[in-house]
Design a protein around this motif. Structure first.
Motif, PDB file in Angstrom:
ATOM      1  N   MET A 134       0.836  -1.211   0.000  1.00 50.52           N
ATOM      2  CA  MET A 134       0.000   0.000   0.000  1.00 50.52           C
ATOM      3  C   MET A 134       0.865   1.254   0.000  1.00 50.52           C
ATOM      4  SD  MET A 134      -2.856   1.251   2.785  1.00 50.52           S
ATOM      5  CE  MET A 134      -1.606   1.560   4.020  1.00 50.52           C
ATOM      6  N   ALA A 135       1.910   1.252   0.797  1.00 50.49           N
ATOM      7  CA  ALA A 135       2.785   2.431   0.845  1.00 50.49           C
ATOM      8  C   ALA A 135       3.436   2.684  -0.521  1.00 50.49           C
ATOM      9  CB  ALA A 135       3.845   2.243   1.926  1.00 50.49           C
ATOM     10  N   GLN A 136       3.864   1.589  -1.181  1.00 51.44           N
ATOM     11  CA  GLN A 136       4.486   1.753  -2.491  1.00 51.44           C
ATOM     12  C   GLN A 136       3.493   2.272  -3.530  1.00 51.44           C
ATOM     13  OE1 GLN A 136       6.081  -2.143  -3.263  1.00 51.44           O
ATOM     14  NE2 GLN A 136       7.989  -1.738  -2.132  1.00 51.44           N
ATOM     15  N   LYS A 137       2.275   1.725  -3.551  1.00 46.15           N
ATOM     16  CA  LYS A 137       1.265   2.175  -4.507  1.00 46.15           C
ATOM     17  C   LYS A 137       0.906   3.642  -4.279  1.00 46.15           C
ATOM     18  CE  LYS A 137      -0.918  -2.306  -5.379  1.00 46.15           C
ATOM     19  NZ  LYS A 137      -2.165  -3.094  -5.232  1.00 46.15           N
ATOM     20  N   ILE A 138       0.744   4.013  -3.010  1.00 43.06           N
ATOM     21  CA  ILE A 138       0.402   5.413  -2.705  1.00 43.06           C
ATOM     22  C   ILE A 138       1.549   6.345  -3.113  1.00 43.06           C
ATOM     23  CG2 ILE A 138      -0.023   7.021  -0.807  1.00 43.06           C
ATOM     24  CD1 ILE A 138      -1.645   4.823   0.565  1.00 43.06           C
ATOM     25  N   LYS A 139       2.783   5.878  -2.887  1.00 44.22           N
ATOM     26  CA  LYS A 139       3.930   6.708  -3.286  1.00 44.22           C
ATOM     27  C   LYS A 139       3.974   6.915  -4.795  1.00 44.22           C
ATOM     28  CE  LYS A 139       8.951   6.948  -2.842  1.00 44.22           C
ATOM     29  NZ  LYS A 139      10.170   6.264  -2.321  1.00 44.22           N
ATOM     30  N   GLN A 140       3.730   5.833  -5.545  1.00 45.12           N
ATOM     31  CA  GLN A 140       3.714   5.949  -7.009  1.00 45.12           C
ATOM     32  C   GLN A 140       2.576   6.855  -7.470  1.00 45.12           C
ATOM     33  OE1 GLN A 140       3.446   1.933  -8.389  1.00 45.12           O
ATOM     34  NE2 GLN A 140       5.583   1.431  -7.884  1.00 45.12           N
ATOM     35  N   THR A 141       1.430   6.692  -6.841  1.00 43.09           N
ATOM     36  CA  THR A 141       0.272   7.508  -7.242  1.00 43.09           C
ATOM     37  C   THR A 141       0.518   8.978  -6.939  1.00 43.09           C
ATOM     38  OG1 THR A 141      -1.153   5.610  -6.776  1.00 43.09           O
ATOM     39  CG2 THR A 141      -2.217   7.757  -6.992  1.00 43.09           C
ATOM     40  N   ILE A 188      -9.275  15.809 -15.028  1.00 45.19           N
ATOM     41  CA  ILE A 188      -9.882  14.482 -14.800  1.00 45.19           C
ATOM     42  C   ILE A 188      -8.814  13.482 -14.367  1.00 45.19           C
ATOM     43  CG2 ILE A 188     -10.994  12.535 -15.947  1.00 45.19           C
ATOM     44  CD1 ILE A 188     -12.481  14.595 -17.700  1.00 45.19           C
ATOM     45  N   GLN A 189      -7.680  13.481 -15.023  1.00 47.70           N
ATOM     46  CA  GLN A 189      -6.616  12.552 -14.653  1.00 47.70           C
ATOM     47  C   GLN A 189      -6.127  12.799 -13.223  1.00 47.70           C
ATOM     48  OE1 GLN A 189      -3.741  13.221 -17.769  1.00 47.70           O
ATOM     49  NE2 GLN A 189      -4.674  11.693 -19.160  1.00 47.70           N
ATOM     50  N   LEU A 190      -6.044  14.052 -12.847  1.00 45.78           N
ATOM     51  CA  LEU A 190      -5.603  14.389 -11.488  1.00 45.78           C
ATOM     52  C   LEU A 190      -6.616  13.896 -10.450  1.00 45.78           C
ATOM     53  CD1 LEU A 190      -3.447  15.798  -9.816  1.00 45.78           C
ATOM     54  CD2 LEU A 190      -4.732  17.941 -10.091  1.00 45.78           C
ATOM     55  N   ARG A 191      -7.912  14.110 -10.766  1.00 42.66           N
ATOM     56  CA  ARG A 191      -8.950  13.626  -9.842  1.00 42.66           C
ATOM     57  C   ARG A 191      -8.918  12.100  -9.725  1.00 42.66           C
ATOM     58  NH1 ARG A 191     -12.966  15.263 -12.442  1.00 42.66           N
ATOM     59  NH2 ARG A 191     -13.757  13.265 -13.246  1.00 42.66           N
ATOM     60  N   GLN A 192      -8.722  11.405 -10.819  1.00 45.04           N
ATOM     61  CA  GLN A 192      -8.669   9.943 -10.788  1.00 45.04           C
ATOM     62  C   GLN A 192      -7.495   9.431  -9.945  1.00 45.04           C
ATOM     63  OE1 GLN A 192      -8.552   8.978 -14.966  1.00 45.04           O
ATOM     64  NE2 GLN A 192     -10.808   8.871 -15.149  1.00 45.04           N
ATOM     65  N   ARG A 194      -6.049  11.026  -7.478  1.00 47.27           N
ATOM     66  CA  ARG A 194      -6.352  11.278  -6.055  1.00 47.27           C
ATOM     67  C   ARG A 194      -7.339  10.242  -5.513  1.00 47.27           C
ATOM     68  NH1 ARG A 194      -6.747  17.868  -6.703  1.00 47.27           N
ATOM     69  NH2 ARG A 194      -4.489  18.269  -6.495  1.00 47.27           N
ATOM     70  N   GLU A 195      -8.338   9.887  -6.321  1.00 45.01           N
ATOM     71  CA  GLU A 195      -9.284   8.844  -5.900  1.00 45.01           C
ATOM     72  C   GLU A 195      -8.599   7.485  -5.790  1.00 45.01           C
ATOM     73  OE1 GLU A 195     -12.366   9.012  -8.770  1.00 45.01           O
ATOM     74  OE2 GLU A 195     -13.355  10.775  -7.876  1.00 45.01           O
ATOM     75  N   LEU A 196      -7.605   7.261  -6.660  1.00 42.48           N
ATOM     76  CA  LEU A 196      -6.883   5.995  -6.611  1.00 42.48           C
ATOM     77  C   LEU A 196      -6.151   5.823  -5.283  1.00 42.48           C
ATOM     78  CD1 LEU A 196      -5.977   3.428  -8.042  1.00 42.48           C
ATOM     79  CD2 LEU A 196      -4.075   4.728  -9.061  1.00 42.48           C
ATOM     80  N   VAL A 197      -5.644   6.942  -4.745  1.00 36.50           N
ATOM     81  CA  VAL A 197      -4.984   6.876  -3.442  1.00 36.50           C
ATOM     82  C   VAL A 197      -5.958   6.370  -2.384  1.00 36.50           C
ATOM     83  CG1 VAL A 197      -3.921   8.241  -1.598  1.00 36.50           C
ATOM     84  CG2 VAL A 197      -3.289   8.641  -3.994  1.00 36.50           C
ATOM     85  N   GLU A 198      -7.173   6.928  -2.358  1.00 35.75           N
ATOM     86  CA  GLU A 198      -8.165   6.507  -1.367  1.00 35.75           C
ATOM     87  C   GLU A 198      -8.631   5.072  -1.602  1.00 35.75           C
ATOM     88  OE1 GLU A 198      -8.856   8.195   1.296  1.00 35.75           O
ATOM     89  OE2 GLU A 198      -7.433   9.718   0.560  1.00 35.75           O
TER      90      GLU A 198
END
Length: 415
Positions: A134-141, A188-192, A194-198
C-alpha cells in the motif's frame, strides 16, 4: 361268731382313706392348673419389653439413609484423548494447592500449537506485506499526481494565452478548443489519481482487517492449545484429600474423563436419600438429626434435589458441626428429618408392637396379666411415639413384638 376289729386295723384303713382323698385333691388341683394353662396362655416377663405411658415431647420424623460427603469437592478431567505419562501421587494422600498429581501425554497438543503459531507468523507477514505494498502504490500515485499537477498548470497557461491571442485573431478557434480540452483532461486525470490513493487505502485496509481477524482467531486457538497443554499437568486445585486418581501409567483416557478428584478436609455435609412418597412433607430449613455409632449431630435441610431416580429423592443437609472429627468421607449415617414437633403430650417408647400411626391393638399390663386394648398413635421420632387416645399417663404396655399372641385378648405374664 363275729370278732371285734382291731384298733390297728381301723387306723390303717383310716390312713388309706385319707391318703386316697389327698391324692384325689392333688389330682383335681393339677387338672385345674392344667386347664387354666390351656385356657390362658402365658409369656415370660424376660421375653417381653414393657414401657410406661408418660408426658413428653415428640418429633414427627421421616427416616432416610445418608452418606457423609465433602462440602467442597472438585474433579479434574482430561483435556482430550490422551494417555497417562507419569503419576506423582496416590489416592488417599493429602495434597497441597497446585501440587502436581500426574502428567498426560502432550505431544499432539504441542504439534497443534506449533502449527497454529506458524499460521500466525504467516498472517503477521501478510499484514506487513500488505502495508508495504500500500505504501508503495500510494507513493507511485502521489508521484503521478505531482506530474499531473504540473501538466495541469502548463495546460491552463497555454489556454489563457490562446484566449488572449484569439481576441486578436492570432489563434484559431480550433486551437483554443484544443487547449481547453487539454485542461479538462488533466483535471480528470488528477482527480482519478487522487481517488486511486483513497481506493488503494480502502482496499489494503480491508485486506489487512481480514488478516488481523485471522490473527485474532489464531491467537485464540493458540491460547486454547496453551490452556490444554497446561491441563496435561494435572495439579491439585486446592489443599485437601486426593480421593480419586488414574494411577496406571500408560493408561488411555478419553476427552472429559475424570482423572483426579480432590475433596476438602474436615468440612462435611450429608446427602440423604428417601422415598419420593415423603416429598410433599419436605422443605428447606427443616431440622435434621444425623446419627452414627450412637452419636447424634444436628443439621438443617439445605436443598431438595428436584430429580427423582428409581422412586427416591435426595436432599443435602448442612451440619451444625461440619468439622466434627468423627466424620469421614463416604461414612453411612441414619438421618431423621423433623417435619413437626409436639410438646407435653402422652408418649411411649417405640417398639415392634407398634406399626406407624393410627388405631392399632396393644396389650396393657396390669399386675400379672396383659389385656388387649386399642391405642390411637400419632407422631413418632423413632424412639418414642405419641399416644393420642386409649391410655393415660402411668399405663404400662408391651412394646416388644406381640405377633405370637395377637389373636388373644388376655395373656398371663410369668416370672
Amino acid at each position: 361268731m363275729d370278732h371285734a376289729i382291731g384298733i390297728d386295723i381301723l387306723q390303717r384303713r383310716r390312713r388309706r382313706h385319707l391318703a386316697g382323698a389327698l391324692a384325689l385333691a392333688v389330682l383335681f388341683g393339677a387338672v385345674l392348673w392344667g386347664a387354666n394353662r390351656a385356657l390362658r396362655p402365658g409369656v415370660g416377663a424376660a421375653d417381653i419389653v414393657v414401657a410406661e405411658v408418660r408426658r413428653g415431647d415428640v418429633d414427627n420424623t421421616i427416616n432416610a439413609a445418608g452418606v457423609i460427603i465433602p462440602v467442597h469437592e472438585e474433579v479434574v478431567s482430561s483435556p482430550g484423548a490422551s494417555r497417562v505419562a507419569r503419576v506423582h501421587a496416590k489416592p488417599g494422600q493429602q495434597v497441597g494447592a497446585g501440587e502436581l498429581l500426574l502428567e498426560l501425554d502432550d505431544r499432539e497438543i504441542r504439534l497443534a500449537l506449533e502449527a497454529f503459531k506458524e499460521q500466525l507468523a504467516q498472517q503477521d507477514n501478510r499484514v506487513d506485506v500488505l502495508a508495504l505494498e500500500m505504501a508503495q502504490k500510494i507513493k507511485q500515485t502521489r508521484s503521478s499526481i505531482e506530474l499531473l499537477e504540473i501538466d495541469l498548470q502548463s495546460a491552463r497557461a497555454r489556454h489563457e494565452r490562446n484566449q488572449k491571442l484569439r481576441s486578436s485573431g492570432l489563434v484559431s478557434g480550433e486551437d483554443l478548443l484544443t487547449a481547453q480540452l487539454n485542461v479538462q483532461r488533466n483535471e480528470i486525470q488528477l482527480r482519478q489519481q487522487r481517488e486511486l490513493v483513497e481506493d488503494t487505502r480502502r482496499a489494503t485496509a480491508g485486506a489487512i482487517a481480514a488478516a488481523r481477524l485471522q490473527q485474532a482467531i489464531l491467537h485464540k486457538q493458540i491460547a486454547r492449545q496453551e490452556g490444554l497443554l497446561a491441563q496435561t499437568r494435572v495439579c491439585a486445585p486446592f489443599s485437601g484429600m486426593l480421593t480419586s486418581l488414574v494411577e496406571e501409567e500408560g493408561a488411555s483416557v478419553a476427552a472429559g474423563q475424570l482423572v483426579a478428584r480432590v475433596s476438602e478436609l474436615n468440612n462435611y455435609r450429608v446427602e440423604a436419600s428417601l422415598s419420593d412418597f415423603h416429598a410433599r412433607q419436605l422443605a428447606p430449613g427443616q431440622p435434621v438429626r444425623v446419627a452414627q455409632n450412637g452419636a447424634v449431630l444436628a443439621g438443617t435441610v439445605r436443598t431438595i434435589l428436584p430429580e427423582i431416580q428409581n422412586g427416591s429423592i435426595k436432599l443435602l443437609v448442612d451440619l451444625a458441626q461440619p468439622h466434627n472429627p468423627q466424620l469421614r468421607n463416604k461414612m453411612r449415617v441414619d438421618v431423621d428429618v423433623v417435619t413437626a414437633r409436639r410438646a407435653g403430650v402422652l408418649v411411649i417408647d417405640k417398639g415392634a408392637a407398634f406399626n406407624g400411626r393410627g388405631r392399632q391393638p396393644a396389650f396393657r399390663v396390669d399386675g400379672g396379666m396383659a389385656r388387649k386394648t386399642v391405642l390411637e398413635l400419632g407422631a413418632g421420632d423413632g424412639k418414642v411415639v405419641e399416644v393420642a387416645a386409649g391410655a393415660r399417663a402411668g399405663d404400662r404396655f408391651i412394646v416388644s413384638d406381640t405377633a405370637a399372641f395377637k389373636e388373644l385378648d388376655t395373656i398371663r405374664i410369668t416370672n
